[in-house]
Scaffold this motif. Structure first.
Motif, PDB file in Angstrom:
ATOM      1  N   THR A 107      54.841  86.230  11.126  1.00  7.82           N
ATOM      2  CA  THR A 107      54.744  87.948  11.035  1.00  7.82           C
ATOM      3  C   THR A 107      53.670  87.709  12.119  1.00  7.82           C
ATOM      4  O   THR A 107      53.199  86.895  13.202  1.00  7.82           O
ATOM      5  CB  THR A 107      54.314  88.190   9.827  1.00  7.82           C
ATOM      6  N   GLU A 108      53.576  88.887  12.680  1.00 10.85           N
ATOM      7  CA  GLU A 108      52.342  89.070  13.957  1.00 10.85           C
ATOM      8  C   GLU A 108      50.897  88.589  13.646  1.00 10.85           C
ATOM      9  O   GLU A 108      50.494  88.226  14.263  1.00 10.85           O
ATOM     10  CB  GLU A 108      52.538  90.737  14.176  1.00 10.85           C
ATOM     11  N   GLU A 109      50.997  88.696  12.817  1.00 17.63           N
ATOM     12  CA  GLU A 109      49.598  88.263  12.006  1.00 17.63           C
ATOM     13  C   GLU A 109      49.770  86.002  11.999  1.00 17.63           C
ATOM     14  O   GLU A 109      47.960  85.803  12.235  1.00 17.63           O
ATOM     15  CB  GLU A 109      49.637  88.810  11.080  1.00 17.63           C
ATOM     16  N   GLU A 110      50.601  85.643  10.981  1.00 16.82           N
ATOM     17  CA  GLU A 110      50.743  84.113  11.149  1.00 16.82           C
ATOM     18  C   GLU A 110      50.664  84.230  13.143  1.00 16.82           C
ATOM     19  O   GLU A 110      50.200  82.824  12.991  1.00 16.82           O
ATOM     20  CB  GLU A 110      51.833  84.889  10.289  1.00 16.82           C
TER      21      GLU A 110
END
Length: 312
Positions: A107-110
């Motif tokens: 994900t973008e967060e990851e």
């Protein structure tokens, strides 16, 4: 897309060669980040040589066949169990198998977290290298200071030896100066004694008395002897009795044996008014001229203990 992924990695501070290998191996930013994280401690030379195909590798070799109807979506290492999206990411693992399980994309967060982790690890690595460089600099500085101190110690030791040498030379010069002054003092004392004896002899001669004998040195009296006395050699006389015949008259008196002919001529001029140019010795016949011989002493010309000289 690969160019933008490469630019992102370069902006993060990765070396260009390492970033290009990561994009080449993974084919995307996420895989490149994983590859960089796994290989961050390996030297670039090792990674570059590993990327080149070996002679026994067959780039056209087919992967193991799957079952009918199945599609390989990932690779699993049989040793550590870690999953990879492609064989390029698993090239450091020698025993792996294909799997139908698909690895979920980050994900973008990851992605942000992984990027942050990579930045932190990269900063820690650079800090570690910087600390190692500082430690190396400290060691080099310590070596330089030690070398400088040893050089300074050698220089100070040489300067100390030179000071000792100079002090010893000054001490010898001082001793030589003291000895010279002592010789001068003794010479003055001898001259004073000679002048005293000369004055007493002149007074005795004018009074028609026998001239006084030189004073004997202090100390125990020598033993008397009933045997015959012998005259002492000329070198032991300190005075000489001279008869000087000048055109203005005769001068007869005693002089110290150290009196030069020039001094003798001066005395004759003072007493008779005649300025001598030459002293003539009758036997053996010798002439002593002002320009050549007046620096000689009475002892040098052999008029000891007495002599008769014609003054011209």
């Amino acid at each position: 897309m690969a160019s933008s992924d490469l630019n992102v990695l370069l902006d993060m501070g990765f070396e260009k060669e390492r970033a290009e290998l990561a994009v080449q191996k993974s084919g995307g930013l996420q895989g490149a980040l994983e590859w960089l994280e796994e290989n961050q401690d390996k030297p670039l030379e090792e990674l570059t040589s590993a990327a080149q195909p070996q002679d026994d590798d067959d780039p056209t070799a087919e992967p193991p066949a799957l079952k009918a109807g199945e599609e390989a979506r990932s690779l699993v290492c049989n040793d550590c169990g870690k999953r990879f999206r492609s064989q390029a990411q698993a090239d450091e693992h020698v025993d792996f198998a294909e799997s139908t399980e698909e690895i979920a994309p980050l994900t973008e967060e990851e992605k942000k977290q992984k990027l942050e982790d990579l930045r932190r690890k990269l900063a820690e690595k650079r800090a570690s290298l910087s600390a190692a460089d500082k430690e190396e600099q400290k060691k080099n500085e310590a070596i330089r200071r030690k070398s400088t101190k040893e050089t300074q110690d050698i220089k100070e030791d040489l300067e100390k030896k030179e000071r000792i040498k100079q002090a010893e030379a000054k001490r010898r010069e001082k001793q030589a100066e003291i000895a010279a002054k002592e010789r001068i003092r003794l010479k003055i004392k001898e001259d004073q004694e000679a002048r005293r004896l000369k004055s007493e002899k002149e007074k005795a001669l004018r009074a028609g008395q026998a001239p006084p004998l030189p004073s004997a040195p202090t100390g125990p009296a020598p033993p008397t002897s009933s045997g015959p006395t012998t005259s002492k050699p000329a070198s032991e006389y300190t005075e000489s009795r001279l008869r000087l015949q000048t055109p203005s008259g005769t001068v007869q008196r005693s002089f110290p044996v150290s009196t030069t002919l020039g001094e003798l001529a001066h005395i004759v001029q003072q007493e008779t008014g005649f300025d001598p140019e030459t002293f003539v010795q009758n036997f053996p016949k010798k002439l002593y001229n002002r320009d050549v011989d007046f620096a000689k002493t009475i002892k040098d010309v052999g008029w000891v203990p007495s002599g008769a000289v014609i003054v011209r």
